[in-house]
Structure formats: structure tokens, C-alpha cells
Design an enzyme around this catalytic site. Structure first.
Site, PDB file in Angstrom:
ATOM      1  N   GLY A  63      13.230   6.137  -2.989  1.00 39.48           N
ATOM      2  CA  GLY A  63      14.183   7.214  -2.759  1.00 39.48           C
ATOM      3  C   GLY A  63      15.628   6.868  -3.040  1.00 39.48           C
ATOM      4  N   SER A 107       0.841  -1.192   0.000  1.00 38.68           N
ATOM      5  CA  SER A 107       0.000   0.000   0.000  1.00 38.68           C
ATOM      6  C   SER A 107       0.873   1.238   0.000  1.00 38.68           C
ATOM      7  CB  SER A 107      -0.900   0.016   1.240  1.00 38.68           C
ATOM      8  OG  SER A 107      -1.611   1.238   1.326  1.00 38.68           O
ATOM      9  N   SER A 108       0.337   2.334  -0.528  1.00 40.96           N
ATOM     10  CA  SER A 108       1.082   3.592  -0.510  1.00 40.96           C
ATOM     11  C   SER A 108       1.176   4.146   0.910  1.00 40.96           C
ATOM     12  CB  SER A 108       0.400   4.620  -1.415  1.00 40.96           C
ATOM     13  OG  SER A 108      -0.910   4.908  -0.938  1.00 40.96           O
ATOM     14  N   ARG A 143      -5.166  -0.760  -4.500  1.00 42.33           N
ATOM     15  CA  ARG A 143      -4.022  -0.438  -3.657  1.00 42.33           C
ATOM     16  C   ARG A 143      -4.190   0.915  -2.970  1.00 42.33           C
ATOM     17  NH1 ARG A 143       1.476   1.682  -4.696  1.00 42.33           N
ATOM     18  NH2 ARG A 143       2.988   0.459  -3.532  1.00 42.33           N
ATOM     19  N   GLY A 165      12.640  -0.689  -7.138  1.00 43.05           N
ATOM     20  CA  GLY A 165      11.822  -0.892  -8.332  1.00 43.05           C
ATOM     21  C   GLY A 165      12.569  -0.505  -9.583  1.00 43.05           C
ATOM     22  N   ASP A 207      12.098   1.590   1.394  1.00 44.87           N
ATOM     23  CA  ASP A 207      11.443   1.354   0.102  1.00 44.87           C
ATOM     24  C   ASP A 207      11.229   2.687  -0.615  1.00 44.87           C
ATOM     25  OD1 ASP A 207       9.820   0.556  -2.003  1.00 44.87           O
ATOM     26  OD2 ASP A 207       8.041   0.286  -0.753  1.00 44.87           O
ATOM     27  N   CYS A 245       6.672   7.553  -8.557  1.00 44.31           N
ATOM     28  CA  CYS A 245       5.589   7.858  -7.625  1.00 44.31           C
ATOM     29  C   CYS A 245       5.300   9.362  -7.595  1.00 44.31           C
ATOM     30  CB  CYS A 245       5.957   7.374  -6.223  1.00 44.31           C
ATOM     31  SG  CYS A 245       4.635   7.578  -5.020  1.00 44.31           S
ATOM     32  N   GLY A 265       0.452   2.728  -9.047  1.00 37.87           N
ATOM     33  CA  GLY A 265      -0.626   3.697  -8.937  1.00 37.87           C
ATOM     34  C   GLY A 265      -0.906   4.421 -10.241  1.00 37.87           C
ATOM     35  N   GLY A 293       6.085   8.253  -1.303  1.00 31.83           N
ATOM     36  CA  GLY A 293       6.281   9.272  -2.323  1.00 31.83           C
ATOM     37  C   GLY A 293       7.699   9.446  -2.829  1.00 31.83           C
TER      38      GLY A 293
END
Length: 501
Positions: free
Chosen positions: A361, A264-265, A419, A382, A359, A320, A410, A315
């Protein structure tokens, strides 16, 4: 009134590590990157039930983590979390393929029919990067084997227009082959005895099952850190959501998944708490991470809800746009530092150590080392993995350069609104990710080895040999804008930046 943080939040680019004393034993060969993945009672002397040999996981994304990348990353010692924005059946099948994968036995993903042309063959080879192509009756991976063709079997500039694969392939009758059920040791013995580069493995009906390559004979030597379970199968993870977890989790467990994470964000929610409690009540042995959070309150909430590890970051991912769309998030370095402090406080209180994952940055290799020094037990990437041959996306030529497609979960392309949906009216969903390209970078193995080498050498510069030692002894300095500029090439004309006339 609202609470205001006195200090601004910072990114990894704003920090540097300060060297420590490098002793005579502090050499790369002695460095261990082994790290815990799930919670355990450290004070009671328990050992972590699931560890990684390198602190790398791949993101829960359609454009990153499928079964192919999961195998490639497990070979290196990390864990891939197969994306959950697909049907339960498809995700479970991917997990099952990873668990059933036999090291050294390659399922061919470069196949062609005999009546196709050499031009089509060349295009296929350029697309996949694999120069050995199985010729099957229907052009599928497990079709009836008719022959093998490699780049050494033809010279495209000397072939007639419209020349067929069948004219240049090595036909089945001339191939050395073996039947399914053979061991890898037996297959390698056949390869060396017959002085061949590949051995097709077929079933009783002549359908292609695998290819065994001479170059893979020493696979374990090339991958000494491969991550295996008690049955010598590759470790694999999977992403789940807070909607269909009671149906998805049992299917994933049946397929053999080793660890899962709620994807989830933003994870500081009642829905993640309920999901963790429901899953652990129904399947006590299941390992489930949660997140994402960016502060101590979020960590404590998920820790008390039973999360087996906790992901940090809102973010900061390259695709993102959550911060733009919703004005929510935090600089990744600041978030990692605060959550690590909360993790350590929780451990002192309870004796339970809950690993944390940074996760998002992370842009440069040294950001990984900084994340670890700031307290992360491992990172989730990612964009980094999306660049490689093993990621599931297409390799394209854009503006004269090879790229691979990369999109956020997203984004409109992913269409994974579950999500982000908090239960509002239909039609209120909006995008929190973009559709993009990343520069193609080649194989995962080669690139990851370079990244790991940088981490190991930096740890030696800091005078440490393990990640816990780095977290305890690292000295970290915040940079001014001027010192950030100073850290790159400056006041020179870099040779490869000059275009010839």
C-alpha cells in the site's frame, strides 16, 4: 448476521500529518531512525536483540530480494528477506553469500571472454550499468583472469567492425593484482600507491575472486548506518512457508540467517500457529515473524503463537490482486492503525513489545512516514526496491523508456502456489498477482537516501527526533476528496508536461 464495520477502511493517500513545534534541536542531523525488529520484554528493561538503523525491509519476492539486494540494503541499515519460492539449497546459498560478503571486495557480475566483440561488450555494459569489465577465459565471474577492459579503453565509433575485446583490454601482464587473503586496508594501500582505479584479487591458480575499487575505499564513510552482526557480517533475513519449514529453517540457520518470516497472503491461520510453535520449540533462538493480518484479532492470534514481529496488509501491493480475486483485505492505513492499537494493548498487558511491519500500500515516500506515525515500526517494500540496479530482474527498454520486470509471488510467473494453497484439490489454484514492469530508477543508495531525507525532514516538521516520538506525538488528519486533489499541482500547465512541436 455478519459483522459490519461502521467506518470505511482508508489508504495512506487519505491522510496528512499536521506540523508540530520544531524546536532548536530538531534538525535532520539529530534524527534517529533506529527501530526494533523482533519481540522483547520492554518492561523488564530488556533491549531488543535485533534492530535496524532505518525502518526498511525488502519484500519476500523473486523479483526483489536476492543476495545482491540484501547486501545493498544492509549497507544502508535495513534488512532484505530473501525469497523462499526456490529450493532450500538455493535460498541457503544466497544467505551464505550475504554472510560471507566482504565489504569492499566485489564479486564481478560484468564479465566477458577475450574473443567476444566490442559490440557485445557495449551491450553488456548497458545491461549491467558497470563500466569496468573483467576479461576471463570462460567469461564467468571466477574464471581465469586474462585482463580488464573499461569504457576508457576504446571508442566504439572508431573501432573496426568485429573488433575483439582482446585487442583493447589491459592484459594480465600489465595489471597490478593481489592474491586472495589480502585485507581491505592492504588492497586500498596498493590502489593508492599505484594510482589505479581497480585491483583484481586472484587465487593461487589465477582465477578472479574479487575486484576492489578506488571509489569504494571510503565505503564505510558512504554507508555509516550499515547493519552488521557481532562478527561484522551483514544482517540478512529470509522468507519461509508453512510446508517445508522443518527442513528449510535448519538450512537457513546453518547458512547464518539472522531473522525469518512466514510468507503468506493471510496469516490468521492454524498453519502459521503450528509453524511458529514448532520452530521455536526446536530452535528457541530463531527469530521468526508472521503475517499478514489486518485487524486486532489477527495480531493477537499471532502474538500469542509466538511471532517475533507481525506483518500487516492484505491486497494493497501494487502487483497484488487478492482483493479482486477473493474480495478480502482492508485499506492499509486503517489496518495499520488498528493493529498498532492491538500491539500497544498487548504490551500493556504483558510487558512484551512486538514490532509491527506495514507491508503493502505504500506508493509515495511520504506514505512511509505516515505508516510509522500510525504505529508501524518498519515497512516492507516490493515495487520500491524492484526499480533499482540491485534487484534481480532484467532491465529492458519498453516504449522508449528503461524499465525493470516486477511480478507478484502469487502470479503465474512465480508459480509459488504453496504460498496460497490451503490444501484444496490440484488444479484449483488461481493467480493473486500480476506480471508487470516498473520504471527503472537507478541505484538503491541514491534513491533510498532521498526517501530517508524526506522522512527525516518531515519528522523535524512534526517536532520529533525518533520513531517512538513520532508515534506518540504525531497529529494526523483525514482528507476529503477535494483536499486530496488540492495537494498536487493544479490549475497550472506544468512545463515539463508540454511536448515540443
Amino acid at each position: 448476521m455478519a459483522y459490519f464495520f461502521e467506518e470505511p477502511s482508508h489508504t495512506f493517500d487519505e491522510y496528512l500529518l499536521i506540523p508540530g513545534y520544531t524546536g532548536p534541536d530538531c534538525i535532520p542531523a539529530n534524527v534517529s531512525l533506529k527501530t526494533p525488529v523482533v519481540r522483547y520484554n520492554k518492561k523488564k528493561g530488556e533491549t531488543c536483540p535485533l534492530t535496524m538503523n532505518i525502518p526498511f525491509t525488502s519484500a519476500v519476492m523473486q523479483s526483489v530480494s536476492d543476495d545482491k539486494l540484501a547486501v545493498a540494503l544492509a549497507k544502508e541499515g535495513g534488512i532484505s528477506f530473501i525469497y523462499g519460492s526456490q529450493t532450500i539449497e538455493n535460498q541457503a546459498a544466497m544467505v551464505a553469500r550475504v554472510k560471507a560478503y566482504k565489504a569492499g571486495f566485489v564479486t564481478s557480475d560484468t564479465n566477458i571472454r577475450p574473443e567476444q566483440t566490442l559490440v557485445e561488450l557495449v551491450s553488456l555494459i548497458e545491461q549491467t550499468g558497470h563500466s569496468t569489465v573483467a576479461v576471463t577465459e570462460n567469461g564467468e565471474a571466477n574464471g581465469k583472469l586474462l585482463g580488464i577492459i573499461t569504457e576508457r579503453d576504446y571508442r566504439i565509433n572508431h573501432c573496426a567492425e568485429g573488433a575483439k575485446v582482446s585487442e583493447y583490454m589491459t592484459a594480465l601482464k600489465d595489471l597490478v593484482k593481489a592474491e586472495d587473503g589480502i585485507t581491505l586496508e592492504e588492497a586500498n594501500e596498493i590502489i593508492w600507491k599505484n594510482k589505479i582505479n581497480q585491483l583484481p584479487i586472484v587465487d593461487k591458480n589465477g582465477n578472479l575472486m574479487y575486484l576492489v575499487f578506488r571509489k569504494d575505499a571510503a565505503s564505510h564513510t558512504e554507508h555509516p548506518l550499515e547493519l552488521l552482526d557481532a562478527e561484522k557480517r551483514y544482517i540478512v533475513g529470509a522468507g519461509i512457508n508453512t510446508r517445508d519449514y522443518m527442513e528449510r529453517v535448519p538450512a537457513l540457520l546453518k547458512a547464518g540467517v539472522d531473522v525469518m518470516t512466514l510468507d503468506s497472503s493471510e496469516g490468521f491461520t492454524e498453519w502459521q500457529k503450528r509453524a511458529l510453535q514448532d520452530i521455536h520449540a526446536k530452535w528457541p533462538e530463531a527469530k521468526v515473524g508472521a503475517g499478514n493480518v489486518v485487524d486486532a484479532d489477527g495480531f493477537r492470534f499471532l502474538a500469542e503463537a509466538g511471532a517475533d514481529f507481525i506483518k500487516i496488509g492484505i491486497g494493497g501491493g501494487s502487483i497484488c490482486i487478492t482483493r479482486e480475486q477473493k474480495g478480502i483485505g482492508r485499506g492499509q492505513a486503517t489496518a495499520t492503525i488498528e493493529v498498532a492499537k492491538a500491539r500497544d494493548e498487548y504490551y500493556k498487558e504483558t510487558g512484551i513489545y512486538i514490532p509491527i511491519c506495514s507491508d503493502g500500500g505504500i506508493v509515495h515516500d511520504h506514505h512511509v512516514t505516515l505508516a510509522l506515525a500510525m504505529g508501524a515500526d518498519f515497512v516492507m517494500l516490493g515495487r520500491y526496491f524492484a526499480r533499482f540496479d540491485e534487484s534481480p530482474t532484467n532491465k529492458l527498454i519498453v516504449n522508449g523508456s528503461y524499465v525493470k520486470e516486477y511480478w507478484g509471488e502469487g502470479s503465474n510467473r512465480a508459480r509459488n502456489w504453496q504460498r496460497y494453497d490451503l490444501g484444496g484439490k490440484k488444479g484449483m489454484a488461481f493467480e493473486e498477482g500480476v506480471d508487470s514492469y516498473v520504471p527503472y530508477a537507478g541505484s538503491l543508495h541514491d534513491n533510498l537516501n532521498t526517501t530517508i531525507s524526506k522522512i527525516i525532514h518531515t519528522m523535524c516538521n512534526c517536532g520529533v527526533l525518533t520513531i517512538p516520538e513520532l508515534q506518540q506525538n504525531a497529529k494526523i488528519t483525514l482528507l476529503s476528496p477535494a483536499s486530496i486533489r488540492e495537494g498536487s499541482a493544479h490549475d497550472v500547465i506544468v512545463k515539463n508536461s508540454i511536448k515540443a512541436n
